[in-house]
Design a protein around this motif. Sequence first.
Motif, short mmCIF file in Angstrom:
data_model
loop_
_atom_site.label_atom_id
_atom_site.label_comp_id
_atom_site.label_asym_id
_atom_site.label_seq_id
_atom_site.Cartn_x
_atom_site.Cartn_y
_atom_site.Cartn_z
N ASP A 67 3.44 -3.71 14.54
CA ASP A 67 2.61 -4.84 14.16
C ASP A 67 1.21 -4.30 13.92
O ASP A 67 0.91 -3.15 14.22
N PRO A 118 8.16 -2.87 9.69
CA PRO A 118 7.58 -4.07 10.31
C PRO A 118 8.25 -4.43 11.62
O PRO A 118 7.63 -5.07 12.47
N LEU A 133 6.42 -9.89 8.91
CA LEU A 133 5.68 -10.19 10.12
C LEU A 133 4.33 -10.82 9.80
O LEU A 133 3.84 -11.67 10.54
N GLY A 137 -2.33 1.05 7.45
CA GLY A 137 -1.38 -0.06 7.48
C GLY A 137 -0.05 0.22 6.83
O GLY A 137 0.78 -0.67 6.70
N HIS A 138 0.18 1.47 6.40
CA HIS A 138 1.44 1.77 5.73
C HIS A 138 2.62 1.66 6.69
O HIS A 138 3.71 1.24 6.30
N SER A 163 4.34 -7.78 4.63
CA SER A 163 5.54 -7.70 5.46
C SER A 163 5.94 -9.06 5.98
O SER A 163 5.14 -9.99 6.02
N HIS A 174 3.06 -0.37 9.10
CA HIS A 174 3.44 -1.76 9.29
C HIS A 174 4.28 -2.25 8.12
O HIS A 174 5.24 -3.01 8.29
N GLU A 175 3.93 -1.79 6.90
CA GLU A 175 4.70 -2.21 5.73
C GLU A 175 6.07 -1.55 5.71
O GLU A 175 7.05 -2.13 5.25
N LEU A 176 6.14 -0.30 6.21
CA LEU A 176 7.40 0.44 6.13
C LEU A 176 8.33 0.13 7.30
O LEU A 176 9.54 0.20 7.15
N ARG A 196 0.83 -1.21 0.00
CA ARG A 196 0.00 0.00 0.00
C ARG A 196 0.86 1.24 0.00
O ARG A 196 0.53 2.24 -0.62
N PHE A 197 1.98 1.17 0.72
CA PHE A 197 2.85 2.34 0.76
C PHE A 197 3.46 2.60 -0.61
O PHE A 197 3.72 3.75 -0.96
#
Lengths: 221, 80
Positions: free
Chosen positions: B34, B30, A189, B23-24, A187, B26-28, A45-46
Amino acid sequence: MTALTTPYLWYSTRATGIVALLLLTLVVFLGTFVANRIGGTIVGRFEINELHRSLSIVAVIFLALHIVTTVIDSYVATGWLSTVVPFASPYKTTQVAIGTIAFDLILAVWISSLLKVRIKNATWRFIHWFSWIAYITALVHAAMIGTDTKGTTGLAFVAFSAGAIVVAGLWRFFGRPTRAGGRTALSPLARAARPAAPSAKSANSPFPRDQRPTSKGRPRR
Amino acid sequence: MGVIRRTGSFVLKVNPILCDGFGHCHELAPELVDIDEWGYPIIKKDPTPFGNVRALQSARYAVRGCPRQALSIERVGDQP
């Protein structure tokens, strides 16, 4: 203005105008992707957000080329004032003014995004809604004044853009997800096993249980 | 005095009013964030030392990438 009357300036104006409109269509769609929480599996999404930000800069560059080549082309008299002040152009006053309004709105969206970390997020969001009006205004400008929007291909392009913005708008309005889009699968995780202690996990969450939105239902605004 | 001090630790801080669960973060980042099952962040509570440059960079990306500007880097401890 010096007599810059080569036809290439005019060609550049037309070409960059078309490319700018196409890029703006893409940017609006990518923005809708971000707002509707698309991504998280194949692309992050980022990443969609970054593409939205980067492509908008490219679109603004093409828009700047479109405006500069129009103004320095002395075959039609528009003038530097007409780039920001509507109805200041002697040439096709109304049609140019609509483009000017679109540019002013895009300028507002752009500057507010550059200042995003310094202004309140609610302010930025409010200004960002202008982008829809800006796109529609730009499309009307293209349809009214565009040399290339007269023929079949040009009209098809205008119709495509109009259809695209309607689809994006409807999707933005009706396809809004619940506030939280859920876990993304990107990710490391997310791929790891979930801890099997939901009670301990929710104790760590900064959101009290009674304030959490459910997975169903409309976002609370 | 002209030297970048990599002392002290930081935690990410989320403003729960602004957060809309994109949720960005968490992606950037991790290793620092969480996500609960609704998509909201669960921030790592243990302070990360500023000397952990990669984690700090992740945190900066997460702060920059938040669509709602809901994240910030807060220094903890190490008060003179």
